[in-house]
Design an enzyme around this catalytic site. Structure first.
Site, PDB file in Angstrom:
ATOM      1  N   GLU A   5       0.816  -1.227   0.000  1.00 53.54           N
ATOM      2  CA  GLU A   5       0.000   0.000   0.000  1.00 53.54           C
ATOM      3  C   GLU A   5       0.847   1.273   0.000  1.00 53.54           C
ATOM      4  O   GLU A   5       0.489   2.283   0.604  1.00 53.54           O
ATOM      5  CB  GLU A   5      -0.953   0.026   1.209  1.00 53.54           C
ATOM      6  CG  GLU A   5      -1.733  -1.240   1.453  1.00 53.54           C
ATOM      7  CD  GLU A   5      -2.680  -1.601   0.303  1.00 53.54           C
ATOM      8  OE1 GLU A   5      -2.871  -0.763  -0.595  1.00 53.54           O
ATOM      9  OE2 GLU A   5      -3.206  -2.710   0.296  1.00 53.54           O
ATOM     10  N   GLY A   6       1.985   1.215  -0.678  1.00 51.47           N
ATOM     11  CA  GLY A   6       2.918   2.338  -0.665  1.00 51.47           C
ATOM     12  C   GLY A   6       3.912   2.163   0.464  1.00 51.47           C
ATOM     13  O   GLY A   6       3.529   1.901   1.606  1.00 51.47           O
TER      14      GLY A   6
END
Length: 617
Positions: free
Chosen positions: A423-424
């Site tokens: 998610e980053g």
């Protein structure tokens, strides 16, 4: 047990404080003192949510935790079988509207299911998150009515499984730089998709891909819904050899002039990057939730082992060095719970307000989550790093046995590592927190200028030598959090004034400011939860929770001092530097230092007596 919705769960979010005109917005926690009654805590779950929680825990214990060795043996078929069972229970349908054969539950319930279903094994957690989040959610929120009617019921039931194809060899954090092409056919009936995607979770058993490709020389990518048909130019690479999440099917996907009907474009042309970013916002808070029960389970295994392991004629749980580790694990779990459920309810409230104002479910959920994107990034960073620390200490408590693949500690440590990348990366998310906050301030959504100016004036004034009244429970802790907010405003405000828009180029300063912001939000969440529960359950019943909140704050203050000092000496000089360092000392000064060792002993003794983590009940 099959979970079914009711009106009480759907409208539970419409609590009395939801309709307040001045309800807090994303990022405003920094400039507003939030009353404890205005936040949601795990103790606020209603009876239906508690029943759901217990059902999910029972499923995870029976089907997942009991079979952790099968997941470690790369049994991909077993992961798929467990996903089908989750579908039969309705667990894949919690966030799906009833109109599309889902349960239509609120955001808190969705986060809660992610919490308790994800702790048993990282392999299943990844499969579950990829399917329900980035596999199903983009269609639910961005699809046409025809797309939703066609695909969402199958995904909600587990008849079909979804996967999300965004990452490419040359496009990771820079997601919009993908090279996969979409070429419109001469007759305009379909697109031909060609390109390579990598790290695709669920690729080995999915029925449907959400694929991002670029049309012509568009600035932004576009989303497409593609059914998995090998005869349509779709091929898969071998299963990836990974550090952890061994039974999560992770493969490359190759598209060679794959035909996609034009009606399978997801949202509008060029809207793919927006879809991807909003999916990440939701994914970040769900990832945080997915790390919570993992912490509880690792802690449970560690304390059970420490109570039983005899060395020098006594259980190792009696040793102070072990107590310190057990206490820290418990603190991390408690604070992570506090912040995650607080943010989940804030999002649910915002969704309810937008729906009441006439927004569609799609619009309301998209904007509700986007409103709290800062908090979602904070949670992603904080809780993913906490599970890594907890798993590492779990291995250490087990000693040599912790390094053995015959115990679940070894796999827990490996599985935890991916959460800081999902998610980053945490580095990207740290910089996003400050960047998004500054943008909100520029749009007038969060007033940073006024409070920052007030802090600057306070630094120039004569400090008060009046001794505050800290007789009320958690009052000194709340005062300290208020002052930590001033530290952020002092550091970030001065940095923005000095560098302006070029601040984003000074990544190390952004990382320092972000850590101050993160620690402030996490500490405040635990303190407010504890204060709220002291009011309703009494101080005696919350002694250990008070100790956990106090000790976390003490640690947070140290981090804030370190990061603020690093930033100040790196961009300020002369009188400005001296003034800011004096302000830092003033803002982080304790009136009454907590007894750190005594607090650890108190927390560890409670965990040892219960032989597990019990504060989520």
């Amino acid at each position: 047990m099959v979970l079914t919705p009711s009106l009480s769960s759907i409208f539970y979010s419409l609590s009395s404080y939801i309709m307040e005109k001045d309800i807090i917005r994303g990022g405003q926690f920094l400039v507003k003192d939030v009353p404890c009654d205005a936040i949601f805590t795990p103790e606020d779950l209603n009876e239906e949510q508690k029943m759901m929680r217990d059902s999910v825990k029972e499923f995870a214990d029976r089907e997942l935790w009991a079979n952790w060795e099968r997941f470690e043996a790369k049994d991909y078929a077993f992961t798929e079988a467990c996903m089908k069972k989750a579908g039969e229970m309705g667990l894949l349908a919690v966030a799906v509207p009833e109109k599309y054969e889902g349960l239509g539950m609120g955001f808190v319930s969705t986060v809660m299911v992610c919490d308790y279903i994800s702790g048993a094994t990282g392999s299943f957690s990844t499969a579950f998150g990829a399917h329900t989040g980035i596999g199903t959610m983009p269609i639910t929120l961005y699809g046409t009515e025809e797309q939703k009617q066609k695909y969402v019921p199958k995904l909600a039931s587990g008849e079909w499984f979804g996967a999300y194809c965004l990452t490419e060899p040359g496009a990771g954090s820079d997601a919009n730089s993908g090279k996969t092409k979409a070429v419109l056919s001469e007759d305009g009936s379909h697109y031909l998709i060609s390109g390579q995607k990598m790290w695709i979770s669920n690729a080995g058993f999915c029925n449907l891909f959400i694929v991002f490709a670029r049309i012509e020389d568009d600035k932004n990518i576009t989303g497409f819904i593609i059914e998995n048909d090998p005869s349509n130019g779709i091929s898969l690479g071998d299963e990836e050899k990974k550090l952890g999440i061994h039974s999560s099917s992770t493969r490359q996907v190759f598209f060679n002039e794959t035909k996609v009907p034009v009606e399978n474009m997801l949202s509008e042309r060029g809207n793919g990057f927006k879809i991807a970013m909003n999916a990440l916002n939701v994914g970040r808070i769900k990832l945080a939730a997915g790390c919570l029960d993992a912490q509880r389970r690792v802690l449970g295994e560690a304390v059970n082992y420490a109570n039983e392991r005899i060395q020098f004629k006594t259980p190792i749980m009696n040793f102070g060095a072990i107590k310190a580790k057990i206490a820290q694990m418990a603190i991390n779990a408690y604070v992570g719970e506090s912040a995650t459920y607080r943010a989940a309810k804030d999002i649910e409230n915002r969704i309810a307000i937008r729906e009441a104002a006439g927004n569609s479910h799609q619009e309301a959920e998209l904007k509700g989550v986007e409103e709290f994107a800062i908090e979602c990034s904070i949670l992603k960073v904080a809780v993913s790093e906490d599970i890594q620390q907890t798993a590492d200490e779990g291995v250490q408590v087990f000693g040599g046995m912790g390094f053995s693949a015959d115990t679940p500690m070894e796999s827990a440590w490996r599985d935890a590592r991916i959460s800081r990348i999902y998610e980053g990366t945490n580095e990207i998310n740290r910089m996003l927190t400050v960047g998004m906050l500054v943008k909100k301030a520029m749009k007038g959504h969060v007033d940073l200028l006024g409070p920052a100016t007030a802090v600057g004036e306070e630094l120039m004034g004569i400090p008060s030598f009046e001794v505050p009244d800290f007789s009320a429970c958690m009052s000194e802790e709340k005062d300290m959090v208020h002052r930590l907010k001033k530290v952020f405003l002092m550091v970030a405000g001065s940095a923005v004034q000095k560098f302006g828009p070029a601040l984003e180029e000074h990544q190390q300063l952004l990382l320092c400011a972000s850590d101050i912001l993160i620690e402030t939000y996490m500490a405040e969440s635990a303190i407010l939860r504890t204060e709220k529960n002291v009011k309703r359950f009494g101080e005696d019943a919350q002694k250990t929770q008070i100790a956990m909140a106090q000790l976390y704050l003490y640690q947070a203050v140290d981090i804030v001092i370190s990061k603020a000092k690093e930033a100040i000496v790196s961009f300020a000089e002369g009188d400005e530097q001296r003034m800011m360092l004096m302000g830092l000392k003033r803002f982080t000064k304790y009136t009454n230092h907590p007894n750190v060792v005594a607090l650890r002993e108190q927390i560890a003794d409670k965990i040892a007596a219960d032989n597990r983590y019990t504060f989520d009940a």
